[in-house]
Write an enzyme that holds these catalytic residues in place. Sequence first.
Site, PDB file in Angstrom:
ATOM      1  CG  ASP A  48      -1.910  -1.097   1.256  1.00 40.28           C
ATOM      2  OD1 ASP A  48      -2.293  -1.557   0.166  1.00 40.28           O
ATOM      3  OD2 ASP A  48      -2.320  -1.515   2.359  1.00 40.28           O
ATOM      4  CE1 TYR A 179      -4.997  -7.495   0.312  1.00 37.59           C
ATOM      5  CE2 TYR A 179      -5.871  -9.721   0.584  1.00 37.59           C
ATOM      6  CZ  TYR A 179      -5.477  -8.676  -0.232  1.00 37.59           C
ATOM      7  OH  TYR A 179      -5.552  -8.812  -1.602  1.00 37.59           O
ATOM      8  CG  LEU A 200       2.187  -2.622   6.731  1.00 34.11           C
ATOM      9  CD1 LEU A 200       2.160  -3.627   7.883  1.00 34.11           C
ATOM     10  CD2 LEU A 200       1.033  -2.894   5.761  1.00 34.11           C
TER      11      LEU A 200
END
EC number: 5.4.99.25
Length: 314
Positions: A48, A179, A200
């Site tokens: 992401d 995920y 993250l």
Amino acid sequence: MSRPRRRGRDIHGVLLLDKPQGMSSNDVLQKVKRIYNANRAGHTGALDPLATGMLPICLGEATKFSQYLLDSDKRYRVIARLGQRTDTSDADGQIVQERPVTFSAEQLASALETFRGDIEQIPSMYSALKYQGKKLYEYARQGIEVPREARPITVYELLFIRHEGNELELEVHCSKGTYIRTIIDDLGEKLGCGAHVTYLRRLTVSKYPVDRMVTLEHLQTLVAQAEQQGVPAAQLLDPLLMPMDSPASDYPVVNLPLTSSVYFKNGNPVRTTGAPLKGLVRVTEGEDDKFIGMGEIDDEGRVAPRRLVVDYPA
């Protein structure tokens, strides 16, 4: 008719990029492709925009073997904001619910335990999985929710790092298809307060060494150094690449003598000694163990070609 001229260099290998925050995986892929002036490039498992860390980028013939990295284990460090749930399960989304954080240390430990081992996970609507040929996040951006089936994943380790106020930090070692945003969202619901990802970082992919990661800034610095020294940029950039067969490093190696490898490279299964009874294998040829592709043991015990390396002229 002559073959069309190929654009860029025939450079083959895997770059372990330390992806910066705020850029999409495709954006950094295109930057690396331009820096290396590579004919072909592809990444193995998108991160992401919010996320940082290891993003293996395959160049040239290495793109043929990127699938084996998609199937590999990964390790992440994640920080969650407790008490707030967002529509994307991370800080890039809109807050949709706020609740007080009231759980005890015992309740947290109990909740974390439910996410260890073999579990099933329903993917987020904000993911690149497809439904009827369209990516889920495209539906989500239109305010449409579509049915998603739970998928089996494995969380090998879920390590508690710290809990301070409304922040929770964890380290996760997981299988393909996991995920992290969904784990945090599900954990927040189990704790009754909601949660979303604020940080993250992908620490590792497969068995790749962390110390081989490089940043975009470092690549750009090397290009500038090469220009100052009057040498080709490739002279400084290419040594950073991992071997093109490194995505398949978990598979056993079968070495073929040159007399057999000719047939293998022409698409024919060949017999050899020392091969496993079944499964995929990395195939090399000759005394220098040159990688020539992936094979699979067929029903007759022969090594059948599956993906072959093309030898481009210099």
